[in-house]
Design a protein around this motif. Structure first.
Motif, PDB file in Angstrom:
ATOM      1  N   ALA A 178       0.833  -1.206   0.000  1.00 39.39           N
ATOM      2  CA  ALA A 178       0.000   0.000   0.000  1.00 39.39           C
ATOM      3  C   ALA A 178       0.866   1.254   0.000  1.00 39.39           C
ATOM      4  O   ALA A 178       0.439   2.318  -0.435  1.00 39.39           O
ATOM      5  CB  ALA A 178      -0.941  -0.010   1.201  1.00 39.39           C
ATOM      6  N   ALA A 179       2.111   1.125   0.478  1.00 35.89           N
ATOM      7  CA  ALA A 179       2.995   2.289   0.561  1.00 35.89           C
ATOM      8  C   ALA A 179       3.823   2.470  -0.710  1.00 35.89           C
ATOM      9  O   ALA A 179       4.618   3.403  -0.810  1.00 35.89           O
ATOM     10  CB  ALA A 179       3.918   2.138   1.769  1.00 35.89           C
ATOM     11  N   ARG A 180       3.666   1.562  -1.686  1.00 34.07           N
ATOM     12  CA  ARG A 180       4.504   1.623  -2.889  1.00 34.07           C
ATOM     13  C   ARG A 180       4.034   2.723  -3.850  1.00 34.07           C
ATOM     14  O   ARG A 180       2.881   3.148  -3.833  1.00 34.07           O
ATOM     15  CB  ARG A 180       4.486   0.270  -3.599  1.00 34.07           C
ATOM     16  N   GLU A 181       4.972   3.153  -4.726  1.00 30.20           N
ATOM     17  CA  GLU A 181       4.709   4.287  -5.622  1.00 30.20           C
ATOM     18  C   GLU A 181       3.503   4.045  -6.517  1.00 30.20           C
ATOM     19  O   GLU A 181       2.677   4.935  -6.710  1.00 30.20           O
ATOM     20  CB  GLU A 181       5.911   4.578  -6.524  1.00 30.20           C
ATOM     21  N   PHE A 182       3.410   2.814  -7.081  1.00 33.29           N
ATOM     22  CA  PHE A 182       2.336   2.606  -8.050  1.00 33.29           C
ATOM     23  C   PHE A 182       0.954   2.787  -7.431  1.00 33.29           C
ATOM     24  O   PHE A 182       0.012   3.210  -8.095  1.00 33.29           O
ATOM     25  CB  PHE A 182       2.463   1.256  -8.777  1.00 33.29           C
ATOM     26  N   VAL A 183       0.845   2.495  -6.140  1.00 33.86           N
ATOM     27  CA  VAL A 183      -0.440   2.689  -5.477  1.00 33.86           C
ATOM     28  C   VAL A 183      -0.685   4.192  -5.289  1.00 33.86           C
ATOM     29  O   VAL A 183      -1.782   4.694  -5.545  1.00 33.86           O
ATOM     30  CB  VAL A 183      -0.483   1.946  -4.124  1.00 33.86           C
ATOM     31  N   THR A 184       0.356   4.915  -4.868  1.00 28.82           N
ATOM     32  CA  THR A 184       0.235   6.364  -4.692  1.00 28.82           C
ATOM     33  C   THR A 184      -0.151   7.023  -6.014  1.00 28.82           C
ATOM     34  O   THR A 184      -1.025   7.892  -6.071  1.00 28.82           O
ATOM     35  CB  THR A 184       1.581   6.956  -4.232  1.00 28.82           C
TER      36      THR A 184
END
Lengths: 291, 314
Positions: A178-184
């Motif tokens: 959830a903290a990864r770039e693609f999710v952001t």
């Protein structure tokens, strides 16, 4: 599942190649054994060379392995090979659905807790932590006693045992992704939470859950085995690995093959499950769940 | 600090209440009145009437549970309505055996895992390390009852070194006591050892990368001294956190081991009550075990925060 393994292998570096190759051989041996065990358990009623496990005097009672009875015979002369296969059939038919349901329920609970955080996480995590602190077998024993010793009830009891452990791992994985770039990025592009949860986070948690399934399978087989060993699983005349071992316990002096061979089959199966699961987690680099 | 402990203890109390309520309430899920359902026709009218009165069946479940909890807290654990034997009496004989079994197996497991973990972490990827790690992996795949049967076959049946004739208290002499307790303790320890060993090894490998280890070595301290005095403590935090959970898992093993070796401990008590359909006793015992373990895990957690002050600030 196998293509996860093979793609990981082709990317291996030259200096770790020998170790990788050894692991591959062990991995294929483990998978081969599992296929053998599962196939014989599923096809047992239709395979001609597997005797009727309940038929007495398939050979002289309590004889060691021979050509006609590969694993020997038990106290009543029943064929131990057939009994091992049928025992595996019941153990696996409990473990399979238990792990399947456990992965789905535990996986969803864990991912939802890890993704949404706040009070949902607090609620799920506290229940999971308490559940993990309880001795699992005592709990299973209690459930089976209350509900009665039947296939369904034993399956319910062991399923409940798998959920908290799986939820804990799924939560850790969901937190990580959830903290990864693609999710952001997806979030900033205006994706709503169902899309973020089911299309971005969930697919990344699935491979880890698939590997956990192997480890959970081993744990469930041991749990069911313990229950039937102490006489609290599906009642006789059903055959399980646990109750074969329990009956072999009193015959160790005269017919040790009853306990030894069944125990051996169980050990190799559990080892194969653990190895495949652990190896998949290693290749996926999931640290929270390695055994 | 005090506030932190206060919150944790309040949480603990809540959890214990919730867990016991859950187990209490599950018995009421049985069809019909729990007193009748529990005995399934084996009890007489008077026994059922006595049970109904003791359990306050005319009150709501939550009141029943509160009164039952009050009784348990004041030391009245109930009794068997079938045999008249009290819960406390049965537990008095069984509990010391189980506690000794658990203690011996933890001592054996930690006693082997700590030196092995330090050494294999230090000698990472050597032959010794690989043999130990492979062995630990194999041990993880042996169910307790399979290992126990093999040990019985080799050491008690074939070699006749150990006694299987049932429990001997320490008062009968240490020799007799350990002739009975050694194999069960080893069996149980074998399940705990690989978990401890693998955790400790991983942490030791991490700690060995730290600067202070290099400094200690550079000062010329012998390896053994560095491992024991400098590496062990910072490497043992994970081991400690897992200890609470493992203690709970050890009880699973203990039930099977007691059954296997005829030790008549708490696990055997549980199994025999289950067989006799003494649901009310089973329930009290399960609730007690649950309460004990939730407490143990919380205390271990608190101990962890004493050893590592960073945890408290999170």
């Amino acid at each position: 599942m196998t293509d996860v393994a093979t793609t990981a292998v082709t990317g291996s570096q030259p200096e770790i190649a020998p170790r990788q190759r050894r692991h591959n051989v062990a991995l294929w041996l483990s998978l081969g054994w599992l296929v053998l065990v599962i196939a014989s358990a599923v096809l047992a009623p239709w395979l001609g060379f597997i005797d009727d496990p309940h038929k007495p005097l398939s050979g002289p009672p309590e004889e060691g392995p021979s050509w006609s009875n590969w694993f020997g015979t038990d106290q009543l002369g029943r064929d131990m090979f057939a009994r091992s296969v049928w025992g595996g059939r019941l153990s696996l038919s409990i473990a399979g659905p238990a792990v399947g349901i456990g992965i789905v329920v535990g996986g969803v609970l864990g991912v939802v807790a890890g993704y949404f955080g706040r009070w949902i996480d607090l609620g799920v995590s506290s229940v999971v932590n308490v559940a993990l602190a309880l001795p699992a077998l005592v709990f299973a024993l209690f459930i089976v006693t209350m509900l009665g010793q039947s296939y369904i009830n034993v399956t319910i009891a062991v399923t409940i045992l798998t959920i908290p452990a799986i939820a804990r791992i799924a939560r850790a994985q969901a937190l990580r992704f959830a903290a990864r770039e693609f999710v952001t990025v997806a979030d900033m592009m205006g994706a709503r939470w169902p899309r973020l949860l089911f299309r971005e986070v969930m697919p990344n948690v699935v491979p880890a859950l698939a590997s956990i399934a192997f480890l959970a399978m081993g744990i469930v087989i041991i749990a069911e085995g313990s229950l039937s060993f102490i006489g609290v699983s599906v009642g006789s005349p059903s055959i399980t690995w646990g109750n074969i071992l329990s009956s072999g316990k009193g015959r160790l002096e005269d017919a040790p093959h009853i306990a030894l061979i069944t125990g051996g089959v169980m050990f190799v199966t559990l080892m194969a499950l653990n190895f495949v699961g652990d190896e998949m987690l290693r290749r996926l680099d999931v640290r929270e769940a390695r055994i | 600090m005090l506030r932190f402990f206060g919150t944790r203890l309040a949480q603990l109390a809540l959890v214990v209440l919730a867990v016991t309520l859950l187990f209490y309430w599950m018995l009421n899920l049985l069809p019909g009145n729990p007193c009748v359902a529990a005995f399934g026709g084996a009890a007489t009218e008077e026994q059922i009437a006595e049970c109904e009165q003791d359990r306050n069946l005319d009150e709501p479940v939550i009141v029943q549970w509160a009164k039952w909890g009050g009784d348990v807290l004041t030391g009245d654990f109930g009794k068997s309505y079938l045999t008249g034997r009290s819960f406390g009496e049965a537990l008095n004989t069984a509990l010391p055996r189980t506690l000794l079994l658990l203690a011996y197996s933890q001592v054996l497991a930690l006693g082997a895992a700590i030196p092995l973990g330090l050494w294999t972490g230090y000698k990472q990827n050597t032959v010794i390390d690989k043999i130990a790690s492979g062995g630990a992996f194999a041990l993880l795949s042996v169910p307790v009852f399979v290992l126990g049967l093999v040990l019985i076959l080799v050491f008690a049946v074939r070699l006749d070194w150990f006694d299987l004739s049932g429990y001997q208290p320490i008062s009968e002499g240490l020799g007799a006591h350990f002739r009975v307790m050694f194999l069960p303790s080893i069996t149980l320890a074998a399940g705990l050892l690989p978990v401890y060993l693998r955790l400790l090894r991983t942490d030791v490998i991490g700690t060995l990368q730290e600067d202070f280890v290099g400094t200690a070595r550079a000062k010329g301290l012998p390896v053994r001294h560095v491992l024991i005095r400098h590496v062990l403590r910072p490497s043992s935090f994970t081991l400690l956190t897992i200890f609470g959970i493992q203690a709970a898992q050890a009880v699973n093993g203990a039930i099977v081991v007691e059954f296997l070796f005829d030790l008549d401990g708490v696990g055997s008590l549980l199994v025999s009550w289950v067989a006799a359909r003494e649901f009310l006793l089973v329930q009290t015992l399960v609730a007690l075990i649950a309460a004990v373990f939730v407490t143990v895990t919380t205390l271990v957690d608190l101990l962890y925060s004493v050893l590592d002050p960073r945890i408290r600030r999170k």
